[in-house]
Design a protein around this motif. Structure first.
Motif, mmCIF file in Angstrom:
data_model
loop_
_atom_site.group_PDB
_atom_site.id
_atom_site.type_symbol
_atom_site.label_atom_id
_atom_site.label_comp_id
_atom_site.label_asym_id
_atom_site.label_seq_id
_atom_site.Cartn_x
_atom_site.Cartn_y
_atom_site.Cartn_z
ATOM 1 N N ASP A 91 0.854 -1.191 0.000
ATOM 2 C CA ASP A 91 0.000 0.000 0.000
ATOM 3 C C ASP A 91 0.890 1.240 0.000
ATOM 4 O OD1 ASP A 91 0.932 0.374 2.574
ATOM 5 O OD2 ASP A 91 -1.001 0.100 3.566
ATOM 6 N N ILE A 97 0.034 -5.806 0.730
ATOM 7 C CA ILE A 97 -1.425 -5.988 0.593
ATOM 8 C C ILE A 97 -1.731 -7.140 -0.369
ATOM 9 C CG2 ILE A 97 -2.183 -3.648 1.188
ATOM 10 C CD1 ILE A 97 -2.181 -2.994 -1.822
ATOM 11 N N ASN A 212 -2.050 3.018 -3.999
ATOM 12 C CA ASN A 212 -2.846 3.854 -3.104
ATOM 13 C C ASN A 212 -4.199 4.078 -3.786
ATOM 14 O OD1 ASN A 212 -3.651 7.004 -3.022
ATOM 15 N ND2 ASN A 212 -3.121 6.296 -0.981
ATOM 16 N N ASP A 216 -8.289 5.867 -0.045
ATOM 17 C CA ASP A 216 -7.256 5.933 0.997
ATOM 18 C C ASP A 216 -6.993 7.398 1.360
ATOM 19 O OD1 ASP A 216 -6.886 3.202 1.164
ATOM 20 O OD2 ASP A 216 -5.386 3.149 -0.426
ATOM 21 N N GLU A 220 -1.543 9.626 2.754
ATOM 22 C CA GLU A 220 -0.884 8.395 2.276
ATOM 23 C C GLU A 220 -0.483 8.545 0.810
ATOM 24 O OE1 GLU A 220 -2.252 3.908 1.263
ATOM 25 O OE2 GLU A 220 -2.748 4.564 3.296
ATOM 26 N N THR A 224 3.194 7.862 -1.090
ATOM 27 C CA THR A 224 3.314 6.727 -2.025
ATOM 28 C C THR A 224 4.482 6.863 -3.007
ATOM 29 O OG1 THR A 224 0.926 6.385 -1.869
ATOM 30 C CG2 THR A 224 2.052 5.292 -3.682
#
Length: 458
Positions: A91, A97, A212, A216, A220, A224
């Motif tokens: 992620d 993930i 991402n 989200d 974040e 990324t």
């Protein structure tokens, strides 16, 4: 043991104000523990005396000021790296993930990296074959270059990105080649498309993916690309790999930057984006390149959708200043069914002449590239004239050029998303099209090359 503070005074969107802190530094990582024991990550955005403005990576829902506590961890955000990252999906904060195990890191690296000293850079000059004729033949990508793709809403940049990631390679070398793919603010369907596309063709084995999703948190999304570039720097400069970094979509990243800037009540710049957006984008793009004394390299293809198809919008505008050219996708070509719809004339790779020629591609590359550009431009003009004045107004040679431009779009540019052309195939196809024109018209090609290639069966 990190010191704990129960002095959260205010929560506004993704921001928290913590008072009475000591020894806390800018960009330091922190975690907030809720009364339930749940922990959420955050980082320090601003320090003013004993007050720390902290930005949450996750939602601020359910935070009770009285019963929550904050711990400052004494380090900035890091990514644990090792060669086991290849073939894995993470992620935007570097957590797996793909239902696989956690990575056992060889080392932990600060995701903000270090700017590459210009004096320590090697000049980009080795050809990278993407298998896409419109790029390889006319806007060549060179190892260590930053070559963005300017797309627009609804155009198939995702297909082109996946195709380049699957097909790209450095020719004539046994040195390992890896792809680091970072997707920001994309839908679940798009994420699934990329993952499945890489798995089906086996490209996932040499790929590190950071995904991402649109739902989200914005913060974040800002981390990324930095996670992805940290992984790329490790593979390139510690493990001597040639790394191609594909970042999609920079527009979503810039929108997150604007969202966080608005939450901090900063004075907005053009179109509401923060005034430091140029610096921020440069801190990403300038991490690509080649270092003296290192055999590895980072080549970057950032992809962005131009809002309202506007090249002068701040995101493509600033990106164009920092990078070495651009590949532009055209809505008009897309409507005509040209796949990929690369608009060759306004596209430009500023380093293309460094990566072509004998020993790199083929001796006829530069001459044919210039001739095809010129012939296609003249053919487009002839077609525009035809629309205004009718076909009868064109000379015979203008009609030939108009036919050339149609054939060029149909055969050379439109190759679909699964065809992988060697550079020889691309150059031979160029000669096949140039054979439509009389030899006397090919003024940009040397006579010895015409003697060798013109009129021959390709």
């Amino acid at each position: 043991m990190p010191k704990e503070y129960r002095t959260i005074r205010e929560v506004a969107g993704p921001l928290m104000l913590v008072q009475g802190v000591e020894g806390v530094a800018f960009d330091e990582l922190a975690e907030i523990e809720l009364a339930s024991g749940e922990k959420r990550r955050c980082r320090v955005l601003e320090i003013d005396g004993g007050n720390a403005l902290v930005q949450l990576f996750e939602s601020s829902t359910g935070i009770n000021l009285a019963s929550s506590k904050v711990r400052f961890l004494g380090r900035s955000m890091e990514l644990g790296v090792s060669e086991d990252m290849l073939s894995r999906v993470f992620d935007g904060l570097g957590r797996p993930i793909d239902n696989g195990p956690d990575i056992l890191p060889e080392q932990r690296l600060d995701i903000n990296g270090l700017p590459m000293n210009p004096a320590a850079r090697n000049y980009p000059q080795e050809f990278i074959q993407t298998g896409v004729s419109a790029i390889d033949g006319l806007n060549t990508l060179v190892r260590g270059q930053k070559l963005p793709i300017f797309s627009a809403s609804g155009l198939p940049h995702a297909n082109l990105a996946a195709q380049i990631a699957r097909q790209a390679k450095v020719r004539g070398t046994s040195e390992p080649f890896a792809v680091v793919f970072a997707a920001m603010g994309i839908t679940f369907e798009e994420a699934n498309f990329f993952t499945e596309s890489f798995r089906e063709t086996g490209a996932i084995d040499r790929t590190v993916m950071f995904v991402n999703l649109a739902n989200d948190p914005a913060i974040e999304r800002i981390s990324t690309p930095r996670m992805a570039l940290t992984a790329a720097e490790y593979l390139a400069f510690e493990k001597d790999m040639h790394v191609l970094v594909i970042l999609t979509d920079i527009t979503n990243y810039a929108d997150s930057l604007r969202e966080v800037s608005a939450a901090r009540k900063e004075v907005p710049g053009r179109r509401g984006y923060p005034g430091y957006m140029y610096t921020d984008l440069a801190s990403l793009y300038e991490r690509a390149g080649r270092k003296k004394g290192k055999s590895g390299s980072i080549t970057m293809i950032p992809i962005l959708t131009m809002p309202e198809d506007d090249k002068t919008h701040p995101i493509p505008d600033l990106t164009g200043y920092i990078t070495e050219g651009q590949i532009i996708l055209s809505r008009e070509l897309h409507r005509q069914g040209i796949e990929p719809p690369v608009d060759v004339l306004p596209s430009l790779s500023r380093l293309k002449d460094k990566g072509i020629g004998e020993g790199k591609t083929r001796k006829d590359h530069a001459n044919t590239m210039n001739q095809i550009f010129a012939a296609y431009a003249r053919g487009k003009e002839a077609k525009e004239l035809m629309v205004v004045l009718g076909e009868a107004a064109l000379t015979d040679i203008d009609k030939l050029y108009a036919d050339f431009s149609d054939a060029f779009e149909r055969e050379y540019v439109s190759q679909g998303y699964i065809t992988n052309r060697d550079i020889e195939d691309t150059l031979n196809l160029g000669w096949k099209l140039l054979n439509m024109l009389p030899r006397a018209e090919l003024k940009r090609i040397k006579d010895e090359l015409l003697d060798e290639y013109y009129g021959k069966e390709q």
